[in-house]
Design a protein around this motif. Structure first.
Motif, PDB file in Angstrom:
ATOM      1  N   ALA A  64      19.209 -50.781 -32.321  1.00  0.00           N
ATOM      2  CA  ALA A  64      19.038 -49.675 -31.386  1.00  0.00           C
ATOM      3  C   ALA A  64      19.818 -48.446 -31.834  1.00  0.00           C
ATOM      4  O   ALA A  64      19.324 -47.315 -31.757  1.00  0.00           O
ATOM      5  CB  ALA A  64      19.473 -50.099 -29.987  1.00  0.00           C
ATOM      6  N   LYS A  65      21.036 -48.660 -32.330  1.00  0.00           N
ATOM      7  CA  LYS A  65      21.829 -47.527 -32.830  1.00  0.00           C
ATOM      8  C   LYS A  65      21.170 -46.893 -34.046  1.00  0.00           C
ATOM      9  O   LYS A  65      21.165 -45.667 -34.188  1.00  0.00           O
ATOM     10  CB  LYS A  65      23.245 -47.982 -33.173  1.00  0.00           C
ATOM     11  CG  LYS A  65      24.098 -48.230 -31.953  1.00  0.00           C
ATOM     12  CD  LYS A  65      25.514 -48.608 -32.346  1.00  0.00           C
ATOM     13  CE  LYS A  65      26.375 -48.806 -31.121  1.00  0.00           C
ATOM     14  NZ  LYS A  65      27.758 -49.129 -31.461  1.00  0.00           N
ATOM     15  N   ALA A  66      20.595 -47.711 -34.910  1.00  0.00           N
ATOM     16  CA  ALA A  66      19.909 -47.176 -36.086  1.00  0.00           C
ATOM     17  C   ALA A  66      18.684 -46.365 -35.670  1.00  0.00           C
ATOM     18  O   ALA A  66      18.426 -45.281 -36.212  1.00  0.00           O
ATOM     19  CB  ALA A  66      19.499 -48.310 -37.017  1.00  0.00           C
ATOM     20  N   VAL A  67      17.937 -46.850 -34.708  1.00  0.00           N
ATOM     21  CA  VAL A  67      16.736 -46.145 -34.244  1.00  0.00           C
ATOM     22  C   VAL A  67      17.121 -44.819 -33.597  1.00  0.00           C
ATOM     23  O   VAL A  67      16.489 -43.784 -33.851  1.00  0.00           O
ATOM     24  CB  VAL A  67      15.928 -47.032 -33.263  1.00  0.00           C
ATOM     25  CG1 VAL A  67      14.875 -46.227 -32.531  1.00  0.00           C
ATOM     26  CG2 VAL A  67      15.282 -48.175 -34.021  1.00  0.00           C
ATOM     27  N   THR A  68      18.157 -44.824 -32.765  1.00  0.00           N
ATOM     28  CA  THR A  68      18.552 -43.577 -32.115  1.00  0.00           C
ATOM     29  C   THR A  68      19.094 -42.585 -33.125  1.00  0.00           C
ATOM     30  O   THR A  68      18.860 -41.374 -33.002  1.00  0.00           O
ATOM     31  CB  THR A  68      19.601 -43.819 -31.011  1.00  0.00           C
ATOM     32  OG1 THR A  68      20.713 -44.517 -31.552  1.00  0.00           O
ATOM     33  CG2 THR A  68      19.011 -44.612 -29.870  1.00  0.00           C
ATOM     34  N   GLY A  69      19.795 -43.082 -34.140  1.00  0.00           N
ATOM     35  CA  GLY A  69      20.283 -42.185 -35.194  1.00  0.00           C
ATOM     36  C   GLY A  69      19.129 -41.566 -35.960  1.00  0.00           C
ATOM     37  O   GLY A  69      19.124 -40.360 -36.238  1.00  0.00           O
ATOM     38  N   ASP A  70      18.131 -42.382 -36.296  1.00  0.00           N
ATOM     39  CA  ASP A  70      16.951 -41.886 -37.002  1.00  0.00           C
ATOM     40  C   ASP A  70      16.190 -40.892 -36.132  1.00  0.00           C
ATOM     41  O   ASP A  70      15.730 -39.845 -36.615  1.00  0.00           O
ATOM     42  CB  ASP A  70      16.043 -43.071 -37.377  1.00  0.00           C
ATOM     43  CG  ASP A  70      14.870 -42.652 -38.233  1.00  0.00           C
ATOM     44  OD1 ASP A  70      15.082 -41.873 -39.194  1.00  0.00           O
ATOM     45  OD2 ASP A  70      13.733 -43.095 -37.937  1.00  0.00           O
ATOM     46  N   PHE A  71      16.059 -41.178 -34.857  1.00  0.00           N
ATOM     47  CA  PHE A  71      15.377 -40.282 -33.932  1.00  0.00           C
ATOM     48  C   PHE A  71      16.103 -38.937 -33.853  1.00  0.00           C
ATOM     49  O   PHE A  71      15.467 -37.872 -33.878  1.00  0.00           O
ATOM     50  CB  PHE A  71      15.293 -40.928 -32.547  1.00  0.00           C
ATOM     51  CG  PHE A  71      14.599 -40.072 -31.533  1.00  0.00           C
ATOM     52  CD1 PHE A  71      13.220 -39.927 -31.544  1.00  0.00           C
ATOM     53  CD2 PHE A  71      15.330 -39.410 -30.555  1.00  0.00           C
ATOM     54  CE1 PHE A  71      12.576 -39.148 -30.604  1.00  0.00           C
ATOM     55  CE2 PHE A  71      14.686 -38.622 -29.609  1.00  0.00           C
ATOM     56  CZ  PHE A  71      13.310 -38.487 -29.640  1.00  0.00           C
ATOM     57  N   ALA A  72      17.429 -38.985 -33.783  1.00  0.00           N
ATOM     58  CA  ALA A  72      18.199 -37.739 -33.724  1.00  0.00           C
ATOM     59  C   ALA A  72      17.985 -36.909 -34.990  1.00  0.00           C
ATOM     60  O   ALA A  72      17.869 -35.674 -34.921  1.00  0.00           O
ATOM     61  CB  ALA A  72      19.681 -38.052 -33.534  1.00  0.00           C
ATOM     62  N   GLU A  73      17.910 -37.559 -36.145  1.00  0.00           N
ATOM     63  CA  GLU A  73      17.655 -36.833 -37.400  1.00  0.00           C
ATOM     64  C   GLU A  73      16.274 -36.196 -37.381  1.00  0.00           C
ATOM     65  O   GLU A  73      16.100 -35.049 -37.812  1.00  0.00           O
ATOM     66  CB  GLU A  73      17.779 -37.776 -38.595  1.00  0.00           C
ATOM     67  CG  GLU A  73      19.194 -38.210 -38.905  1.00  0.00           C
ATOM     68  CD  GLU A  73      19.256 -39.223 -40.028  1.00  0.00           C
ATOM     69  OE1 GLU A  73      18.230 -39.428 -40.722  1.00  0.00           O
ATOM     70  OE2 GLU A  73      20.329 -39.811 -40.213  1.00  0.00           O
ATOM     71  N   GLN A  74      15.287 -36.933 -36.889  1.00  0.00           N
ATOM     72  CA  GLN A  74      13.927 -36.392 -36.835  1.00  0.00           C
ATOM     73  C   GLN A  74      13.838 -35.207 -35.872  1.00  0.00           C
ATOM     74  O   GLN A  74      13.177 -34.208 -36.166  1.00  0.00           O
ATOM     75  CB  GLN A  74      12.934 -37.491 -36.429  1.00  0.00           C
ATOM     76  CG  GLN A  74      12.738 -38.543 -37.499  1.00  0.00           C
ATOM     77  CD  GLN A  74      11.825 -39.671 -37.028  1.00  0.00           C
ATOM     78  OE1 GLN A  74      11.312 -39.651 -35.908  1.00  0.00           O
ATOM     79  NE2 GLN A  74      11.619 -40.654 -37.887  1.00  0.00           N
ATOM     80  N   VAL A  75      14.510 -35.297 -34.731  1.00  0.00           N
ATOM     81  CA  VAL A  75      14.512 -34.192 -33.770  1.00  0.00           C
ATOM     82  C   VAL A  75      15.189 -32.967 -34.385  1.00  0.00           C
ATOM     83  O   VAL A  75      14.711 -31.828 -34.250  1.00  0.00           O
ATOM     84  CB  VAL A  75      15.205 -34.609 -32.454  1.00  0.00           C
ATOM     85  CG1 VAL A  75      15.461 -33.406 -31.564  1.00  0.00           C
ATOM     86  CG2 VAL A  75      14.360 -35.644 -31.724  1.00  0.00           C
ATOM     87  N   ALA A  76      16.299 -33.186 -35.097  1.00  0.00           N
ATOM     88  CA  ALA A  76      16.997 -32.070 -35.750  1.00  0.00           C
ATOM     89  C   ALA A  76      16.092 -31.412 -36.792  1.00  0.00           C
ATOM     90  O   ALA A  76      16.061 -30.170 -36.904  1.00  0.00           O
ATOM     91  CB  ALA A  76      18.289 -32.564 -36.392  1.00  0.00           C
ATOM     92  N   ALA A  77      15.328 -32.205 -37.548  1.00  0.00           N
ATOM     93  CA  ALA A  77      14.416 -31.652 -38.547  1.00  0.00           C
ATOM     94  C   ALA A  77      13.309 -30.833 -37.875  1.00  0.00           C
ATOM     95  O   ALA A  77      12.941 -29.747 -38.357  1.00  0.00           O
ATOM     96  CB  ALA A  77      13.814 -32.773 -39.387  1.00  0.00           C
TER      97      ALA A  77
END
Length: 90
Positions: A64-77
C-alpha cells in the motif's frame, strides 16, 4: 421394630459414585490428557494463523505504501505537465 439393612436407591447410587477403581481413574486422566492435548494443538494452530496474518498484513502495508508513493509521483508528473501547458497558454 425392624431396621432394614438394605440401602435405599439414592444411597446406593452415591456409593457407586464414590467407589472407583484405579482403572476408572486412569481412564479419566487419559481422556482429560487427550482433551488438553487437543486444546493445546488448537491454540498452537491459532497462534500459527495469527503469525501468518500478521506477516500478510505487513506485506499489504508495504504494498500500500508503494502504491501511494507511485500514485503521488504520477500526480506530481501530471501537475508539472499542467503547469507547462498553462505556461504555453493552451
Amino acid at each position: 421394630m425392624m431396621v432394614s439393612l438394605e440401602p435405599r436407591c439414592d444411597e446406593r447410587e452415591c456409593a457407586d459414585c464414590d467407589v472407583r477403581g484405579p482403572e476408572e481413574d486412569s481412564g479419566a486422566a487419559v481422556r482429560a490428557d487427550k482433551r488438553f492435548d487437543a486444546v493445546d494443538k488448537r491454540f498452537d494452530e491459532l497462534g500459527d494463523l495469527v503469525r501468518k496474518q500478521r506477516r500478510d498484513t505487513a506485506g499489504l502495508l508495504v504494498m500500500a505504501k508503494a502504491v501511494t508513493g507511485d500514485f503521488a509521483e504520477q500526480v506530481a508528473a501530471i501537475e508539472e505537465r499542467v503547469r507547462v501547458l498553462e505556461a504555453r497558454g493552451c
